[in-house]
Design a protein around this motif. Structure first.
Motif, PDB file in Angstrom:
ATOM      1  N   PHE A  57      -7.488  35.184 -26.829  1.00 18.82           N
ATOM      2  CA  PHE A  57      -7.092  36.279 -27.719  1.00 18.82           C
ATOM      3  C   PHE A  57      -7.517  35.972 -29.156  1.00 18.82           C
ATOM      4  O   PHE A  57      -8.108  36.816 -29.840  1.00 18.82           O
ATOM      5  N   ALA A  58      -7.221  34.763 -29.621  1.00 17.71           N
ATOM      6  CA  ALA A  58      -7.580  34.380 -30.983  1.00 17.71           C
ATOM      7  C   ALA A  58      -9.090  34.417 -31.185  1.00 17.71           C
ATOM      8  O   ALA A  58      -9.583  34.876 -32.232  1.00 17.71           O
ATOM      9  N   ALA A  59      -9.837  33.953 -30.186  1.00 15.76           N
ATOM     10  CA  ALA A  59     -11.292  33.958 -30.294  1.00 15.76           C
ATOM     11  C   ALA A  59     -11.846  35.375 -30.315  1.00 15.76           C
ATOM     12  O   ALA A  59     -12.786  35.679 -31.067  1.00 15.76           O
ATOM     13  N   GLU A  60     -11.271  36.255 -29.512  1.00 16.97           N
ATOM     14  CA  GLU A  60     -11.754  37.631 -29.442  1.00 16.97           C
ATOM     15  C   GLU A  60     -11.561  38.363 -30.760  1.00 16.97           C
ATOM     16  O   GLU A  60     -12.467  39.053 -31.235  1.00 16.97           O
ATOM     17  N   ILE A  61     -10.398  38.235 -31.369  1.00 15.42           N
ATOM     18  CA  ILE A  61     -10.200  38.962 -32.629  1.00 15.42           C
ATOM     19  C   ILE A  61     -10.960  38.297 -33.775  1.00 15.42           C
ATOM     20  O   ILE A  61     -11.359  38.962 -34.730  1.00 15.42           O
ATOM     21  N   SER A 146      -4.274  30.054 -37.729  1.00 18.11           N
ATOM     22  CA  SER A 146      -4.400  28.752 -37.073  1.00 18.11           C
ATOM     23  C   SER A 146      -3.039  28.136 -36.739  1.00 18.11           C
ATOM     24  O   SER A 146      -2.802  27.717 -35.599  1.00 18.11           O
ATOM     25  N   SER A 147      -2.136  28.099 -37.711  1.00 24.31           N
ATOM     26  CA  SER A 147      -0.813  27.520 -37.458  1.00 24.31           C
ATOM     27  C   SER A 147      -0.077  28.277 -36.355  1.00 24.31           C
ATOM     28  O   SER A 147       0.624  27.680 -35.522  1.00 24.31           O
ATOM     29  N   HIS A 177       1.718  22.772 -41.038  1.00 20.91           N
ATOM     30  CA  HIS A 177       0.784  21.918 -41.787  1.00 20.91           C
ATOM     31  C   HIS A 177      -0.482  21.625 -40.984  1.00 20.91           C
ATOM     32  O   HIS A 177      -1.586  21.603 -41.536  1.00 20.91           O
ATOM     33  N   GLY A 178      -0.318  21.406 -39.686  1.00 25.82           N
ATOM     34  CA  GLY A 178      -1.477  21.098 -38.856  1.00 25.82           C
ATOM     35  C   GLY A 178      -2.461  22.250 -38.791  1.00 25.82           C
ATOM     36  O   GLY A 178      -3.686  22.054 -38.856  1.00 25.82           O
ATOM     37  N   GLY A 179      -1.926  23.470 -38.682  1.00 26.56           N
ATOM     38  CA  GLY A 179      -2.818  24.622 -38.636  1.00 26.56           C
ATOM     39  C   GLY A 179      -3.615  24.780 -39.914  1.00 26.56           C
ATOM     40  O   GLY A 179      -4.800  25.143 -39.881  1.00 26.56           O
ATOM     41  N   GLY A 186     -12.305  23.610 -40.619  1.00 27.50           N
ATOM     42  CA  GLY A 186     -13.192  24.566 -39.982  1.00 27.50           C
ATOM     43  C   GLY A 186     -13.894  25.480 -40.969  1.00 27.50           C
ATOM     44  O   GLY A 186     -15.091  25.773 -40.825  1.00 27.50           O
ATOM     45  N   LEU A 187     -13.177  25.946 -41.981  1.00 28.38           N
ATOM     46  CA  LEU A 187     -13.785  26.811 -42.990  1.00 28.38           C
ATOM     47  C   LEU A 187     -14.840  26.063 -43.798  1.00 28.38           C
ATOM     48  O   LEU A 187     -15.872  26.645 -44.172  1.00 28.38           O
ATOM     49  N   MET A 188     -14.602  24.798 -44.081  1.00 23.07           N
ATOM     50  CA  MET A 188     -15.610  24.018 -44.800  1.00 23.07           C
ATOM     51  C   MET A 188     -16.830  23.751 -43.926  1.00 23.07           C
ATOM     52  O   MET A 188     -17.970  23.773 -44.401  1.00 23.07           O
ATOM     53  N   ARG A 189     -16.599  23.527 -42.634  1.00 18.36           N
ATOM     54  CA  ARG A 189     -17.739  23.366 -41.721  1.00 18.36           C
ATOM     55  C   ARG A 189     -18.562  24.647 -41.652  1.00 18.36           C
ATOM     56  O   ARG A 189     -19.789  24.605 -41.516  1.00 18.36           O
TER      57      ARG A 189
END
Length: 303
Positions: A57-61, A146-147, A177-179, A186-189
């Motif tokens: 679901f997260a990947a699709e949106i 993400s969180s 915090h982990g998210g 990920g955003l920096m990558r």
């Protein structure tokens, strides 16, 4: 993963339709979110269908902005997901394998729908070129995209039973915090791809201004050393959240740890961005799959 007999045994109790939906979710996650796909291999087989449903679901949106050339079609697709989650497109949504699998996961694990709806709302930002204004806004965006996933995955893995308040607080803190740490890395990558498309997620505007930069200058490829310094601030922020997540995980139930395994990949990515010759506009930070598997395997052994 498609030939995993343990997963096949678990899917067998779902029925043919549900099994096909779960397989499709796994395929999407394996294609679009390799880190979480690998991490889910360390989860109990009975939990994997629900985890794959959440991650698919997260990947699709998340992919919707890549599939449209204008914001309006993207808004319409996100509205479809909003309606489906709220139950106003029940008959139509039943034919969508990701939605069907997600609905089953929600029912089986008593998952709240509000965070999923918030995730849909957060993705509206991705349809436009507006930069993120502040660190607080950036953390909020990361939290809602993400969180939320880490928290819902931890609920799946925690199973039924009376929740210990201390454990609940630890899981909420670890996911919060982990998210953020995982999303920032990920955003920096993804920085090279984002700026090519005229988009800027990190650093936020307030950080750019502190280093004498503007959004337009960065997108034009003129960030130079000030951009490097601003991104170093982002790496420090990611490490701060990562440390707080790890501290919270020390008090979290062991059964929930697979939800947080992707955090093991944050520090290697940050270190890769600090090697000599790193150019945020051109360097693609991508750990080889063998190394990702090794990092996750080692982290799983230490859970």
């Amino acid at each position: 993963m498609g030939d995993d007999p343990e997963l096949a045994d678990d899917l067998g109790v779902l029925g043919a339709g549900a099994e096909a939906n779960a397989r499709e979710c796994e395929r999407i996650v394996r294609r679009d979110d390799r880190d979480r796909w690998l991490a889910t291999l360390f989860a109990p087989a009975e939990a994997r269908p629900a985890l794959f449903a959440l991650y698919a679901f997260a990947a699709e949106i998340a992919r919707i902005p890549e599939r449209v050339s204008e914001p309006l079609p993207g808004e319409i697709r996100l509205q479809w997901w909003r309606d489906a989650l709220e139950g106003t497109r029940e008959e139509e949504a039943r034919a969508n394998p990701v939605h069907a699998a997600l609905t089953d996961a929600i029912a089986r694990h008593a998952l709240p729908r509000a965070p999923l709806l918030a995730m849909v709302e957060a993705r509206i930002h991705d349809l436009y070129d507006d930069p993120i204004a502040s660190v607080n806004d950036l953390e909020g965006y990361a939290g809602e995209t993400s969180s939320v996933l880490m928290r819902l995955a931890s609920l799946v893995l925690a199973g039924e039973g009376e929740a210990d308040p201390a454990s609940e607080r630890a899981l909420a803190d670890a996911a919060g915090h982990g998210g953020v740490a995982y999303a920032l890395a990920g955003l920096m990558r993804a920085f090279p791809w984002h700026v090519q498309r005229g988009r800027l997620y990190v650093p936020p505007v307030e950080t750019l201004q502190r280093h004498g930069l503007t959004r337009d200058k960065v997108v034009a490829g003129e960030g130079g050393l000030p951009l490097q310094a601003a991104l170093q601030d982002m790496r420090a922020l990611a490490r701060e959240h990562l440390a707080r997540a790890r501290a919270a995980l020390a008090s979290a139930p062991a059964a929930t740890k697979p939800a947080f395994l992707p955090l093991a990949l944050v520090e290697p990515a940050l270190k890769a961005m600090e090697r000599p010759g790193y150019d945020p506009y051109r360097t693609i930070v991508e750990l080889p799959q063998w190394r990702r598997q090794l990092v996750l395997w080692w982290a799983a052994r230490r859970m």
